[in-house]
Motif scaffolding. Structure first.
Motif: not given
Length: 309
Positions: A251-280
Motif C-alpha cells: 500500500g506504499l508508493l516506491a518513494n515512501q518505502a525508505d520511510k516505512v523500512i526505517a520505521a520497522y527497523r526502529a521496531a526491531g524488524c529486518t528487511l528481507e525482500q522489496s518488490e516494486t510494481r509500477g509505482d508501488w
C-alpha cells in the motif's frame, strides 16, 4: 433494476492510484481507467451512484481529482443498468502464482493446483487488480513452503489476502481485521461466496484491539494499507509479532518505502525482500528475535468486535 448514475472526470495516474489504494469515504463505486497507454496524465475517474449526484456528491468526487478542477464533470443517467456490473466490466481475471482472482462478469475455470476467488468490485478495497494486492498474493504464494500457525491480515478490505492465507496454510489460525465495519461484512459475504471457512473477523483501528492482542503472537502478519498508517502502526505490529515472524507490508508508493523500512527497523524488524510494481512497493520483513512487549489492550479509543466465519 432501478436507475443509476455515472459521474466522470479526467484524472492523473497518481490520483487514480491514490483512489484505488485509499480508504475513500464516499457513497459511490469508483473506477479508474488508463485512457492512453503509459501516459500518466490521461486517466479517467468514473463514480457510480444509485441516485443523481447532488452538489455535495459532485464536490466529493471533484476532491478526488484536483487536476480536473477547471473541468465540469460529465453526469450520465444509466437507465436499467447494473452499475456494479458496469464497474467490473474492465476487470479481467488476474493470475498470481496458484491464485486466480475474477469477477462475476469474467468467470474462470481454475486448472490443476490453482485456487480461484470470486471478488467483485464494491465497497471495499482489494479486488486483486491493484498492484499492491496482486503483489501481496505473489509474495504469499512464494512463502507457501514455510509453516505458519497464526496469521493476521490487518486492513483486510475484501478479505482476499486472508482467503489466500487460509488456502496456503489450512491448519493455521487466520484473523482478518479492518477499521471499516462495511469491509468486514464484505469479507464475510466473500467468504461465503468462495467457500472459505474458519477466519476470525475483527473490526479494529490498528493492532491494539483486545481481540488482536489476545490472538498474538502472530508468525505471519499482512498489512496492505497505506504508508502513513503503516509507519504509525510499526510499534503495534512489532508488538503482536512472534520472534522471527514474517511481515508483509504493502500500500506504499516506491518513494515512501525508505520511510516505512526505517520505521520497522526502529521496531526491531529486518528487511528481507522489496518488490516494486509500477509505482508501488511490497515489503517482506522479519520481526526481531526478542518480541516487543505487547501493547496494553485496554485502549478505550479503539472500538472492536470479533466473530467467526
Amino acid at each position: 433494476m432501478s436507475d443509476s448514475w455515472k459521474t466522470t472526470l479526467p484524472c492523473t495516474r497518481a490520483e487514480a492510484e491514490a483512489i484505488d489504494a485509499g480508504a475513500i469515504e464516499i457513497d459511490a463505486v469508483l473506477m479508474t481507467t488508463e485512457m492512453v497507454e503509459d501516459d500518466v496524465e490521461q486517466w479517467r475517474l468514473d463514480a457510480y451512484t444509485d441516485d443523481e449526484p447532488d452538489a455535495a456528491m459532485i464536490a466529493a468526487i471533484r476532491a478526488l481529482a484536483p487536476s480536473a478542477a477547471a473541468i465540469e464533470p460529465t453526469v450520465e443517467k444509466l437507465t436499467d443498468a447494473d452499475w456494479v456490473a458496469m464497474s467490473q466490466a474492465g476487470l479481467e481475471p488476474i493470475r498470481e502464482g496458484r491464485f486466480i482472482v475474477h469477477t462475476q462478469a469474467h468467470p474462470v475455470e481454475p486448472g490443476p493446483g490453482e485456487r480461484a476467488f470470486l471478488i467483485d468490485a464494491g465497497q471495499a478495497f482489494g479486488t486483486g487488480h491493484h498492484g499492491t494486492t496482486s503483489g501481496c498474493l505473489a509474495m504469499l504464494d512464494r512463502l507457501a513452503d514455510q509453516r505458519f500457525d497464526n496469521i493476521i491480515d490487518l486492513g483486510t478490505g475484501t478479505g482476499l489476502l486472508a482467503f489466500a492465507a487460509r488456502h496456503l496454510w489450512p491448519e493455521a489460525r487466520v484473523t482478518a481485521t479492518d477499521i471499516d465495519p462495511v469491509a468486514i461484512e464484505v469479507t464475510r459475504e466473500n467468504a461465503a461466496l468462495n467457500g472459505v471457512e474458519r477466519v476470525d473477523l475483527i473490526v479494529a483501528d490498528g493492532a491494539r484491539a483486545p481481540a488482536i492482542s489476545e490472538a498474538a503472537p502472530c508468525d505471519l502478519i499482512i498489512a496492505n494499507i497505506l504508508a502513513g498508517p503503516l509507519i504509525a502502526m510499526a510499534p503495534e505490529i512489532a508488538a503482536i509479532a512472534a520472534p522471527h515472524a514474517t511481515i508483509v507490508l504493502a500500500g506504499l508508493l516506491a518513494n515512501q518505502a525508505d520511510k516505512v523500512i526505517a520505521a520497522y527497523r526502529a521496531a526491531g524488524c529486518t528487511l528481507e525482500q522489496s518488490e516494486t510494481r509500477g509505482d508501488w512497493t511490497i515489503l517482506r520483513l522479519t520481526a526481531a528475535e526478542v518480541p516487543v512487549t505487547h501493547l496494553n489492550s485496554d485502549d478505550t479509543g479503539r472500538e472492536n468486535w470479533a466473530r467467526d466465519i
